[in-house]
Design an enzyme around this catalytic site. Structure first.
Site, short mmCIF file in Angstrom:
data_model
loop_
_atom_site.label_atom_id
_atom_site.label_comp_id
_atom_site.label_asym_id
_atom_site.label_seq_id
_atom_site.Cartn_x
_atom_site.Cartn_y
_atom_site.Cartn_z
N HIS A 172 95.48 -44.97 -11.68
CA HIS A 172 94.93 -45.44 -10.54
C HIS A 172 94.65 -44.50 -9.57
O HIS A 172 93.78 -44.40 -8.90
CB HIS A 172 95.70 -46.58 -9.86
CG HIS A 172 95.86 -47.88 -10.75
ND1 HIS A 172 96.91 -48.34 -10.76
CD2 HIS A 172 94.82 -48.36 -11.69
CE1 HIS A 172 96.67 -49.50 -12.00
NE2 HIS A 172 95.40 -49.34 -12.44
N GLU A 215 78.52 -44.55 -26.79
CA GLU A 215 80.00 -44.27 -26.40
C GLU A 215 80.47 -43.75 -27.78
O GLU A 215 81.59 -43.31 -27.57
CB GLU A 215 80.69 -45.46 -25.90
CG GLU A 215 79.75 -46.16 -24.71
CD GLU A 215 80.79 -46.89 -24.17
OE1 GLU A 215 81.56 -46.63 -23.26
OE2 GLU A 215 80.75 -48.41 -24.36
N ASP A 259 83.99 -42.60 -22.80
CA ASP A 259 84.58 -43.04 -24.31
C ASP A 259 83.59 -42.20 -25.26
O ASP A 259 84.30 -41.66 -26.16
CB ASP A 259 83.97 -44.38 -24.77
CG ASP A 259 84.99 -45.51 -24.31
OD1 ASP A 259 86.04 -45.23 -24.55
OD2 ASP A 259 84.75 -46.46 -23.63
N CYS A 293 76.22 -43.19 -17.20
CA CYS A 293 77.36 -43.85 -16.22
C CYS A 293 78.82 -43.57 -16.46
O CYS A 293 79.55 -44.24 -15.91
CB CYS A 293 76.83 -45.18 -16.52
SG CYS A 293 77.33 -45.92 -18.24
C1 PEP Z 1 82.18 -44.84 -20.56
O1 PEP Z 1 83.06 -45.11 -21.51
O2 PEP Z 1 81.89 -43.74 -20.20
C2 PEP Z 1 81.95 -45.91 -19.49
C3 PEP Z 1 81.13 -45.62 -18.69
O3 PEP Z 1 82.55 -47.23 -19.65
P1 PEP Z 1 84.19 -47.30 -19.36
O4 PEP Z 1 84.63 -46.34 -18.55
O5 PEP Z 1 84.23 -48.73 -18.63
O6 PEP Z 1 84.61 -47.62 -20.59
MG MG Z 2 83.30 -47.28 -22.42
#
Ligand code: PEP
Ligand code: MG
Length: 555
Positions: free
Chosen positions: A179, A404, A428, A475
């Site tokens: 966190h 991902e 991911d 993202c």
């Molecule tokens: C990612 O995997 O990069 C992503 C944006 O999704 P999360 O971090 O929510 O798995």
């Molecule tokens: Mg992800």
């Protein structure tokens, strides 16, 4: 000293330590009436739950704190403390023993679960302070800018940082996905975690920390101090405003990642072009039953309304693995990260995805908002086609997928035929490309977004998208790195989505280089042998381009 750099930027200030939690005494006299003592424990935990809910003013911290409040309300904690009270132990120590046993179990489970132990310890420290009637452990208030040092930070501590004089975070424990790391990034505070040597630094020591490199210097030289202050000034006072543009006006949309309606309200006030990733899991956390259609319509409408006139990209439920959602009752798996997660859960509970799509389309129609919907963890063209068909049959107009999984990147030319856009989840994608658990502290060097293998996959997706005329965004955490932003633009990425406070520095970084220069950076970085070399190349080339531009302006 070194640790993990988890939130970029330089910070230089005297160090101030957290007010330490009180240590319970096993030899203290136990209470006379065990029933009454158990009741005191129950009340202390209820008070902590209420406190956490109050601090949860919203945002990323809000969701985490609400989860903490739910933990503090778990009757199992009272029962376990009652067991020790029944054995004649003093009350505060009984609760401490009970919670320590749970923490040990979480730590033994490793990964994501182990990082939840810090939340539980915070609950223990708060409840023990109440039981013993001593000051609540927490953030110091030295009256000047300071670097906060702690063994580890709880979500409640970190949530109280906004508005304090803290300029950087330094913890002895913690990893890249804890966190502290997530919240430091969302507050744009430079942070180094997992630095055990920090324990030896006395209060008041002048310290310079580099939240990108993960290094910490005690007693920095005057020159290094000036450098840090200059960096902090540029980081906190953006030079540019408005839509993302390279120096020659090539558009790279600057979007935000949000997780709750409260996050949305905050991000909506900021200078950005919309939402590139709305993580909808918050609605489904801590539930035994999925939220109803109407409840979802309300929540989505609220988010869409706050971004009126800007595009909101919603991700459908991404459950499983690092995002456990108990109500789904997913089967126990030996490797949940490789199991039923993301879009795959829809094969098990298709109704949940359908209700969500229905709610999203209803919310979009009621608000007249600009909305795009994408699915997480898509692995094959068949899955992309199936999701696109389903979403369109419910009335979604702009349908996308997250990339991902390496298979999705490698076959992007096939997957993208079925959808309107793609967004690369580098968190991911790094995990699966480098076969490195994203929650592992020990593997953070493999999860580095500058890994050439990862960036080569991003290039592959961009190539496929360009041939088909599709937009590709990023993202994952990679999008928040100002040094990497021009590289991603050069690879062909047309939007970057990140925590709202990170937008300004990324906008400034893009504005300094022309698209052709971004392309040269990208080509050089793809050729680098390892992440450190890739970073150094981008840094050196970027500086050379900027220096040349200054010279031209001087003429
Ligand atoms: C990612 O995997 O990069 C992503 C944006 O999704 P999360 O971090 O929510 O798995
Ligand atoms: Mg992800």
């Amino acid at each position: 000293m070194t640790g993990h750099g988890v939130s970029p930027g330089l910070a230089c200030a005297p160090l101030a330590r957290m007010t330490p939690p009180v240590v319970t005494d096993p030899d203290e006299a136990p209470g006379d009436n065990p029933g009454h003592e158990v009741q005191r424990v129950r009340q202390a935990l209820a008070a902590v739950a209420a406190q956490l809910s109050t601090i949860a003013a919203g945002g990323t911290a809000g969701a985490i704190l609400e989860a903490g409040a739910a933990m503090a309300s778990d009757p199992a904690l009272v029962q376990a403390a009652a067991h020790h009270i029944g054995r004649g132990m003093p009350t505060a120590h009984s609760l401490s023993l009970a919670i320590d046993a749970y923490c040990a179990q979480l730590e033994e489970a490793g990964g994501y679960m182990a990082e939840r132990a810090a939340d539980l310890r915070d609950i223990r420290n708060r409840a023990v302070a109440l039981l013993m009637d001593v000051p609540m452990p927490g953030i110091p208030r030295p009256g000047h800018p300071f670097i906060l040092a702690a063994e580890d930070l709880s979500p409640a501590d970190t949530a109280q940082l906004a508005g304090s004089d803290v300029v950087g975070l330094l913890t002895e424990k913690g990893g890249p996905t804890g966190h502290t790391a997530i919240l430091a990034r969302s507050l744009a505070l430079p942070a180094v975690v997992g630095c055990p040597q920090a324990a030896a630094l006395p209060d008041g020591t002048p310290v310079l920390l580099d939240g990108r490199a993960g290094t910490v210097e005690a007693h920095p030289s005057p020159q290094r101090r000036r450098q840090a202050l200059e960096e902090a000034r540029t980081r906190t006072q953006p030079r540019t405003k408005g839509p993302g543009r390279t120096a020659d006006q090539h558009a790279v949309a600057l979007l935000t990642n949000i997780g709750t309606p409260a996050d949305a309200l905050r991000a909506a006030q900021a200078d950005n072009e919309g939402v590139g990733l709305f993580r909808t899991e918050f609605l489904f956390l801590d539930r035994r039953e999925p939220p109803t259609l109407e409840e979802q319509i309300q929540a989505y409408s609220q988010v869409l309304t706050s971004f009126e006139g800007r595009t909101v990209t919603v991700r459908t439920l991404d459950a499983g693995s690092d995002k456990p959602l108990p109500f789904l009752q997913l089967p126990r798996e030996d490797n949940p990260a490789l199991g039923l997660r993301g879009l795959r859960t829809a094969t098990l509970r298709p109704g949940i995805l359908e209700t969500q799509l229905k709610a999203l389309v209803t919310a979009q129609r009621r608000t007249g908002a600009r909305m795009r919907v994408m699915a997480p963890m898509v692995s094959t063209a068949e899955e992309a086609a199936h999701f696109a068909g389903l979403a369109r049959s419910h009335g979604v107009q702009t349908v996308g997928i997250m990339i991902e999984v390496p298979s999705a990147a490698l076959a992007a030319d096939r997957l993208l035929q079925h959808v309107d856009f793609a967004s690369i989840g580098t968190n991911d994608l790094a995990q699966y490309t480098l076969a490195a658990d994203r929650t592992s502290h020990a593997l953070s060097h493999l999860l580095d977004p500058w890994q050439p293998a990862l960036l080569n996959l991003v290039a592959k997706v961009c190539g496929a998208a360009e041939a088909l005329g599709r937009h590709v965004g990023v993202c994952g955490e990679a999008a928040a790195d100002p040094l990497l932003a021009p590289v991603l633009a050069g690879l062909g990425v047309s939007s970057l989505s990140m925590a709202a406070p990170a937008v300004a520095a990324v906008r400034d970084a893009l504005a300094q280089l022309a698209l052709e220069q971004c392309r040269s950076l990208a080509a050089a970085v793809l050729d680098a042998a390892e992440p450190a070399a890739a970073r150094a190349t981008a840094q050196e080339m970027g500086e050379a381009f900027r220096a040349a531009a200054h010279d031209r302006e001087g003429l």
